[in-house]
Design a protein around this motif. Structure first.
Motif, PDB file in Angstrom:
ATOM      1  N   PRO A  11       3.740  15.550 -13.961  1.00 38.09           N
ATOM      2  CA  PRO A  11       2.550  14.923 -13.409  1.00 38.09           C
ATOM      3  C   PRO A  11       1.850  13.959 -14.365  1.00 38.09           C
ATOM      4  CG  PRO A  11       2.034  17.153 -14.090  1.00 38.09           C
ATOM      5  CD  PRO A  11       3.493  16.958 -14.320  1.00 38.09           C
ATOM      6  N   ARG A  13       0.452  10.696 -15.695  1.00 40.71           N
ATOM      7  CA  ARG A  13       0.123   9.454 -14.971  1.00 40.71           C
ATOM      8  C   ARG A  13       0.770   8.306 -15.740  1.00 40.71           C
ATOM      9  NH1 ARG A  13      -4.457   7.707 -18.286  1.00 40.71           N
ATOM     10  NH2 ARG A  13      -4.240   9.338 -19.824  1.00 40.71           N
ATOM     11  N   PRO A  41       5.398  18.040 -22.424  1.00 37.56           N
ATOM     12  CA  PRO A  41       5.614  19.009 -21.341  1.00 37.56           C
ATOM     13  C   PRO A  41       5.185  18.407 -20.005  1.00 37.56           C
ATOM     14  CG  PRO A  41       4.443  20.038 -23.170  1.00 37.56           C
ATOM     15  CD  PRO A  41       4.521  18.572 -23.478  1.00 37.56           C
ATOM     16  N   SER A  42       5.978  18.651 -18.979  1.00 33.84           N
ATOM     17  CA  SER A  42       5.727  18.041 -17.671  1.00 33.84           C
ATOM     18  C   SER A  42       6.542  18.796 -16.634  1.00 33.84           C
ATOM     19  CB  SER A  42       6.167  16.572 -17.712  1.00 33.84           C
ATOM     20  OG  SER A  42       7.583  16.513 -17.825  1.00 33.84           O
ATOM     21  N   ARG A 229      -4.129   4.119 -21.222  1.00 35.02           N
ATOM     22  CA  ARG A 229      -2.956   4.940 -21.506  1.00 35.02           C
ATOM     23  C   ARG A 229      -3.261   5.889 -22.661  1.00 35.02           C
ATOM     24  NH1 ARG A 229       2.737   4.477 -20.914  1.00 35.02           N
ATOM     25  NH2 ARG A 229       2.726   2.368 -20.126  1.00 35.02           N
ATOM     26  N   GLU A 231      -6.357   7.173 -25.626  1.00 32.50           N
ATOM     27  CA  GLU A 231      -7.794   7.180 -25.921  1.00 32.50           C
ATOM     28  C   GLU A 231      -7.991   6.674 -27.342  1.00 32.50           C
ATOM     29  OE1 GLU A 231      -9.978   8.158 -23.582  1.00 32.50           O
ATOM     30  OE2 GLU A 231      -8.422   8.687 -22.148  1.00 32.50           O
ATOM     31  N   TYR A 258      -8.743   9.007 -13.578  1.00 30.67           N
ATOM     32  CA  TYR A 258      -7.399   9.430 -13.227  1.00 30.67           C
ATOM     33  C   TYR A 258      -7.001   8.898 -11.848  1.00 30.67           C
ATOM     34  CZ  TYR A 258      -3.487  12.477 -12.197  1.00 30.67           C
ATOM     35  OH  TYR A 258      -2.257  12.961 -11.872  1.00 30.67           O
ATOM     36  N   VAL A 402     -14.091  10.954 -28.714  1.00 34.20           N
ATOM     37  CA  VAL A 402     -12.784  11.538 -28.434  1.00 34.20           C
ATOM     38  C   VAL A 402     -12.254  12.144 -29.721  1.00 34.20           C
ATOM     39  CG1 VAL A 402     -10.419  11.033 -27.780  1.00 34.20           C
ATOM     40  CG2 VAL A 402     -12.284   9.898 -26.613  1.00 34.20           C
ATOM     41  N   ASP A 436     -23.325  13.671 -27.006  1.00 34.14           N
ATOM     42  CA  ASP A 436     -23.161  13.221 -25.619  1.00 34.14           C
ATOM     43  C   ASP A 436     -24.460  13.394 -24.842  1.00 34.14           C
ATOM     44  OD1 ASP A 436     -20.598  12.487 -26.035  1.00 34.14           O
ATOM     45  OD2 ASP A 436     -19.696  14.288 -25.193  1.00 34.14           O
TER      46      ASP A 436
ATOM     47  N   ARG B 101     -16.554  16.661 -23.115  1.00 28.90           N
ATOM     48  CA  ARG B 101     -15.771  15.851 -22.181  1.00 28.90           C
ATOM     49  C   ARG B 101     -14.358  15.682 -22.718  1.00 28.90           C
ATOM     50  NH1 ARG B 101     -19.749  10.875 -20.963  1.00 28.90           N
ATOM     51  NH2 ARG B 101     -19.884  10.988 -23.199  1.00 28.90           N
ATOM     52  N   SER B 103     -10.770  13.785 -22.648  1.00 30.67           N
ATOM     53  CA  SER B 103     -10.191  12.540 -22.163  1.00 30.67           C
ATOM     54  C   SER B 103      -9.114  12.876 -21.131  1.00 30.67           C
ATOM     55  CB  SER B 103      -9.565  11.761 -23.320  1.00 30.67           C
ATOM     56  OG  SER B 103      -8.445  12.459 -23.803  1.00 30.67           O
ATOM     57  N   LEU B 104      -8.682  11.859 -20.384  1.00 30.23           N
ATOM     58  CA  LEU B 104      -7.640  12.105 -19.386  1.00 30.23           C
ATOM     59  C   LEU B 104      -6.369  12.643 -20.023  1.00 30.23           C
ATOM     60  CD1 LEU B 104      -7.906   9.086 -16.956  1.00 30.23           C
ATOM     61  CD2 LEU B 104      -8.215  11.491 -16.413  1.00 30.23           C
ATOM     62  N   ALA B 105      -6.018  12.058 -21.182  1.00 28.95           N
ATOM     63  CA  ALA B 105      -4.796  12.520 -21.858  1.00 28.95           C
ATOM     64  C   ALA B 105      -4.953  13.980 -22.256  1.00 28.95           C
ATOM     65  CB  ALA B 105      -4.517  11.645 -23.072  1.00 28.95           C
ATOM     66  N   GLU B 106      -6.135  14.351 -22.703  1.00 29.33           N
ATOM     67  CA  GLU B 106      -6.362  15.751 -23.082  1.00 29.33           C
ATOM     68  C   GLU B 106      -6.319  16.664 -21.865  1.00 29.33           C
ATOM     69  OE1 GLU B 106      -9.142  15.329 -27.070  1.00 29.33           O
ATOM     70  OE2 GLU B 106     -10.069  15.094 -25.094  1.00 29.33           O
ATOM     71  N   GLU B 108      -4.571  16.207 -19.251  1.00 26.23           N
ATOM     72  CA  GLU B 108      -3.156  16.347 -18.876  1.00 26.23           C
ATOM     73  C   GLU B 108      -2.446  17.325 -19.819  1.00 26.23           C
ATOM     74  OE1 GLU B 108      -1.989  12.192 -18.877  1.00 26.23           O
ATOM     75  OE2 GLU B 108      -1.680  12.305 -16.711  1.00 26.23           O
ATOM     76  N   ARG B 109      -2.778  17.224 -21.114  1.00 26.72           N
ATOM     77  CA  ARG B 109      -2.137  18.143 -22.068  1.00 26.72           C
ATOM     78  C   ARG B 109      -2.589  19.577 -21.802  1.00 26.72           C
ATOM     79  NH1 ARG B 109      -3.465  14.389 -26.181  1.00 26.72           N
ATOM     80  NH2 ARG B 109      -4.640  15.965 -27.309  1.00 26.72           N
ATOM     81  N   ASN B 112      -0.577  20.809 -18.827  1.00 28.75           N
ATOM     82  CA  ASN B 112       0.863  20.996 -19.026  1.00 28.75           C
ATOM     83  C   ASN B 112       1.221  21.979 -20.133  1.00 28.75           C
ATOM     84  OD1 ASN B 112       2.087  19.283 -17.015  1.00 28.75           O
ATOM     85  ND2 ASN B 112       1.188  17.560 -18.117  1.00 28.75           N
ATOM     86  N   ARG B 116       4.773  26.172 -16.162  1.00 33.88           N
ATOM     87  CA  ARG B 116       5.196  25.078 -15.275  1.00 33.88           C
ATOM     88  C   ARG B 116       6.407  25.536 -14.461  1.00 33.88           C
ATOM     89  NH1 ARG B 116       7.387  21.964 -18.795  1.00 33.88           N
ATOM     90  NH2 ARG B 116       6.949  23.417 -20.468  1.00 33.88           N
ATOM     91  N   TRP B 142      -0.832  24.962 -12.092  1.00 34.56           N
ATOM     92  CA  TRP B 142       0.112  23.844 -12.229  1.00 34.56           C
ATOM     93  C   TRP B 142       0.885  23.559 -10.935  1.00 34.56           C
ATOM     94  CZ3 TRP B 142       5.170  22.405 -11.976  1.00 34.56           C
ATOM     95  CH2 TRP B 142       5.553  21.260 -12.688  1.00 34.56           C
ATOM     96  N   TYR B 145      -1.342  21.605  -8.697  1.00 29.09           N
ATOM     97  CA  TYR B 145      -1.686  20.300  -9.249  1.00 29.09           C
ATOM     98  C   TYR B 145      -0.487  19.345  -9.220  1.00 29.09           C
ATOM     99  CZ  TYR B 145      -2.482  16.841 -12.897  1.00 29.09           C
ATOM    100  OH  TYR B 145      -2.563  15.671 -13.596  1.00 29.09           O
ATOM    101  N   ALA B 146       0.638  19.811  -9.755  1.00 28.84           N
ATOM    102  CA  ALA B 146       1.781  18.906  -9.930  1.00 28.84           C
ATOM    103  C   ALA B 146       2.583  18.751  -8.641  1.00 28.84           C
ATOM    104  CB  ALA B 146       2.682  19.420 -11.055  1.00 28.84           C
ATOM    105  N   ASP B 170     -11.393  15.249 -14.267  1.00 33.97           N
ATOM    106  CA  ASP B 170     -10.942  14.102 -13.470  1.00 33.97           C
ATOM    107  C   ASP B 170      -9.579  14.314 -12.817  1.00 33.97           C
ATOM    108  OD1 ASP B 170     -13.112  12.572 -13.804  1.00 33.97           O
ATOM    109  OD2 ASP B 170     -12.308  11.349 -15.430  1.00 33.97           O
TER     110      ASP B 170
END
Lengths: 485, 418
Positions: A11, A13, A41-42, A229, A231, A258, A402, A436, B101, B103-106, B108-109, B112, B116, B142, B145-146, B170
């Motif tokens: 998943p 993106r 991992p995915s 892509r 941060e 997202y 971040v 924040d 907060r 991040s989007l990458a975080e 996702e990590r 995952n 899974r 998961w 979500y996936a 998000d």
């Protein structure tokens, strides 16, 4: 056939991840046994961290055994941990060794670092060694293939061209009306869409600026949709710039966040014209997805896009003026008179005050500044109100803190960084939250102050006219020069 | 019965819980099992798609991978993969809980770095079109979500949305706005969904069914487990997220400061870790068969619900069916909603209120009985499977088109169509 596919994978993106999933499905349907390996991992069957450098390929040497074919979806960001020539060359050499272990190797080149490779003889030799082990190198366009071959001179007979969207399937089954409704479009809205990862080479800022030059039309809107892509400061700065630009035009909106595959397709389906003002790119998955939903595209003539788009509804442009003209034509609008695109000779006919205003506006546009369009806020009071709003926006748009990723090119350092992060998290996490919260509180305070200033202005305006001695000199547009600013 | 006719029940439905089996304690998993059984009973072609793991903590693949019949249902199991250490998920999860907060990458990590199910993903990648609809649940895991993103136009979610930090991330926005439909169980969950995600996918509050036991025998339970004297009951996972540690602290405070002659009986999974000096007051009876579970509810002074993050709270319904009141945490919107609407118990905000509530029920057993009776009426009127299944199948028919080829076949059959 047993195939090992190496690629980012849902998943996550990522356009390439989505592309790979659809390719894997096609290969499986053909009867192949496909195992997917992703860098993180995915939903892939296996994962391997390529950011550890050449030794990842030692692990790959074990993983590839027993496979008839290795397929790699290639993007430098997936396989190189640093930009160091020696490190990348070492990775290329390690890759070459692994390629020798597999009966067939196929590499799909989505992006390649041509300039870097051409600039270094050592790197070029390493890259050539690696890619000369590849049986099939697949490109999406002829020009991309030719550029690659100039940088990495391998046997051209091993290269193949493949239509970019051959395995693409739509990910939304909504009707166009339902998609537009779900995204909050007015029934008569005409929507330009920029969608994809937000990074400078995608050039979404060019679309926002070009959009700002269209003559006012309240039903026309521009939506910029995507996320960064990575941060990292470079990406966040660009995101910030886009927020600033779109925030300056009420008809333009940035939807940063997202975007799932389904939502990605829904945006395209709902749009009227997809705008791809790329500064550089070799091929575009967005063009293919737009074609799936029969959406017209305006794109800059870069990389191999023109070849890719031969059967697509794409209008190509060569510069920002042409981009603005194409967008205006698509929406049935004129370009706004008085813009930098207007013939300079027009300026000579303007009265001084308008000339002065044109100079200020042109300077702002050229300098990446903003113009407030659809609000028709041409009056000075209007502009001052905009500035009041922007006072809080400036605070809100400071990118979120971040936590730096625990990465390093030096062996062992990531592990140490991870330990340090874990040991200090209990102290730092509350501090980050505090910062924040302070940001939010400051922005909210600015909004309150702005409201107070507005009220005060209104009160001043409502005051009965004072005697001549108390009246401030009036400016050219009749507004008192000593108004509260 | 719903207005759905047999000829509308065409096409296969995939029900996708993360775990499946007779001993599963998790609320959503039990509910999805009942939904599968209920829909199959009404004539739908149902298949369970799940992992080969049944233990929430270990996620070991203790069941065979592949397709087989289990208790009358077709169950297709896939290997659960836990190949990452989970340390990053833990660190990111703590940051999420502290309000940081990600991040989007975080995000996702975080998602995952957990269990899974790649083979389930690939099964759907190849075969999603063979299902008319896929019902995933709960939203947090998961597989939901996936895998719901493989064919979002035929994916539905047994949402189980809680007012928790994860729900605000998000990465879930697309899920909650882009699938074919969302099943919600309560009005508080519905309000929460709108509050978090204004652009929700089509959705419906369908409630949740609870089975009504034929009879109870609390004395049998007491004798079997050697329990004497009054007790309160907790059923579910013993973990921080469910409020277990807090419950033990508050229970300890209640019995010590108020001198209550009470025990805390608990059933379910997870380590108990009773506070020092309270070991003999906290009794773990482990997993219980349904009959004994029902007896345990009936024998309790009250059921205690310390979990803030409930989408429905099946256990408080089971307690009410047994005629026993509920003492629930007020901060949990769903629990408060149920207790206030039914007047079937008391809610608490802190240890003092918890102690006061228990003391009141100890001192006034007739009040406890009245509350329990009101709770039972509440469940009987709202949360019966027939009503819930009516809502579910009506929405499945509305949200997912019947496979065209099957419609043609059914229409061509004698008696097909109505």
């Amino acid at each position: 056939m047993r195939i090992l596919m190496v690629s980012p994978y849902p998943p996550q993106r990522d356009g390439i991840a989505n592309y790979t999933a659809q390719s894997v499905a096609a290969l499986m349907r053909e009867g192949n046994e496909v195992v997917v390996l992703s860098p993180q991992p995915s939903a892939a069957h296996q994962h391997l961290d390529f950011m550890v450098g050449p030794r990842a390929w030692a692990a790959m040497a074990r993983r590839v055994r027993g496979f008839d074919k290795l397929v790699i979806q290639w993007h430098p960001a997936f396989f190189y941990r640093s930009s160091s020539i020696s490190d990348r060359s070492a990775t290329d050499l390690a890759m070459a060794a692994v390629f020798r272990l597999v009966p067939q190797v196929e590499v799909w080149v989505h992006e390649y670092e041509y300039v870097e490779v051409q600039a270094s003889a050592a790197r070029r030799r390493a890259a050539k060694l690696a890619f000369s082990q590849v049986d099939r190198i697949v490109f999406h366009s002829e020009s991309e293939r030719d550029t690659f071959l100039r940088a990495v001179p391998v046997d051209a007979a091993r290269t193949v061209l493949s239509a970019h969207g051959h395995a693409f399937l739509p990910r939304t089954s909504m009707t166009r009306e339902r998609a537009r409704e779900s995204l909050g479009f007015a029934p008569d809205a005409f929507t330009f869409l920029c969608i994809g990862f937000i990074q400078r080479h995608k050039g979404f800022d060019r679309a926002v600026r070009a959009f700002g030059r269209l003559s006012p039309a309240p039903q026309v809107r521009l939506d910029v949709v995507g996320s960064t892509r990575l941060e990292e400061p470079e990406f966040l700065t660009y995101l910030n710039e886009l927020e600033w630009l779109t925030g300056s035009d009420p008809r333009a909106t940035l939807h940063a966040g997202y975007v799932s595959d389904e939502l990605f397709d829904r945006w395209i389906l709902a749009s009227d014209v997809v705008v791809l003002p790329y500064r550089e790119i070799w091929s575009s998955g967005v063009i293919e997805r737009a074609a799936l939903f029969d959406r017209p595209v305006i794109a800059t003539r870069v990389g191999g896009l023109e070849e890719q788009a031969t059967q697509r509804r794409v209008t190509f442009v060569d510069d920002d003026d042409a981009l603005a003209e194409a967008m205006a034509a698509a929406a049935g609008l004129e370009l706004d008179a008085g813009d930098p695109a207007v013939d300079d000779s027009e300026l000579e006919k303007l009265p001084w005050a308008e000339l002065q205003e044109a100079v200020v506006r042109r300077a702002a546009v050229r300098g990446g500044g903003h113009r407030s369009k659809g609000s028709s806020a041409a009056t000075r009071t209007g502009r001052r109100d905009d500035d009041l709003d922007r006072a809080s926006v400036l605070v809100r748009r400071v990118p979120p803190y971040v936590t730096p990723p625990p990465s390093s090119t030096r062996p062992g350092v990531p592990a140490v960084k991870r330990v340090v992060q874990r040991l200090t998290a209990w102290q730092l996490a509350p501090l980050i939250s505090r910062v924040d919260n302070l940001q939010t509180a400051t922005a909210n305070s600015m909004v309150l102050l702005a409201e107070q200033v507005r009220d005060l202005r209104a009160a001043v305006h409502a005051l009965p006219a004072a005697g001549p001695a108390a009246t401030a000199p009036a400016s050219a547009d009749g507004a008192p020069a000593a108004e509260l600013d | 019965m719903s207005g759905i006719t047999p000829d509308q029940r065409i096409g296969r439905l995939g029900i996708v819980p993360a775990r499946f089996g007779p001993k599963i304690v998790g609320g959503a998993e039990i509910v999805l099992r009942h939904i599968a059984e209920g829909l199959q009973g009404r004539g739908w072609d149902v298949e369970i798609l799940t992992t080969a793991a049944t233990d929430y903590f270990a996620w070991e693949n203790d069941q065979p991978v592949g397709v087989r019949e289990e208790d009358g249902l077709t169950v297709r199991r896939f290997e659960a993969v836990k190949s990452t250490p989970g340390t990053e998920r833990s660190v990111l999860g703590h940051r999420m809980l502290s309000g940081d907060r990600l991040s989007l990458a975080e995000q996702e990590r975080w998602m995952n770095d957990d269990v899974r199910v790649p083979d389930l993903y690939h099964h759907l990648l190849l075969h999603a079109s063979e299902y008319r609809g896929l019902v995933f649940g709960p939203y947090l895991f998961w597989p939901s979500y996936a895998c719901s993103q493989v064919a979002p136009d035929r994916s539905m979610l047994w949402t189980c949305l809680h007012d928790e930090a994860a729900a605000y991330q998000d990465i879930y926005k697309s899920l909650l706005s882009g699938v074919a439909g969302l099943f919600l169980q309560t009005e508080p969950e519905h309000e929460l969904a709108h509050a978090i995600h204004p652009d929700l996918a089509p959705h419906a509050v369908v409630g949740c069914g609870v089975e009504v036991p034929e009879s109870y025998d609390p004395e049998r339970f007491r004798q079997r487990y050697g329990i004497t004297g009054p007790y309160v009951l907790y059923a579910g996972r013993r973990e921080g997220a469910k409020g277990w540690d807090e419950l033990m602290t508050q229970f300890s405070h209640a019995v010590r400061t108020r001198g209550l002659d009470l025990r805390l009986v608990t059933m379910g999974a997870g380590e108990v870790r009773p506070p020092a000096g309270l070991e003999d007051r906290i009794i773990d009876v482990g997993f219980l068969p349904d009959e004994e579970r029902d007896d345990a509810y009936a024998g309790a002074l009250a059921y205690v619900q310390p979990s803030r993050y409930e989408a429905f709270s099946r256990t408080i319904m089971e307690s009410w069916l047994a005629g026993r009141p509920v003492v629930g945490i007020a901060e949990g919107g769903v629990v408060r909603h149920h207790v206030r609407t039914s007047e079937g118990g008391l809610v608490y905000d802190d240890a003092e209120e918890f102690a006061e509530a228990l003391a009141l029920l100890v001192d006034h057993p007739h009040l406890a009985a009245e509350m329990g009776a009101r709770g039972r009426d509440y469940v009987m009127a709202r949360y019966q499977w027939d009503i819930v299944l009516d809502g579910i199948e009506e929405n499945i028919v509305e949200w997912t088109p019947a496979p065209a080829e099957l419609v043609a076949v059914t229409a061509g059959e004698p008696g097909g169509g109505s």
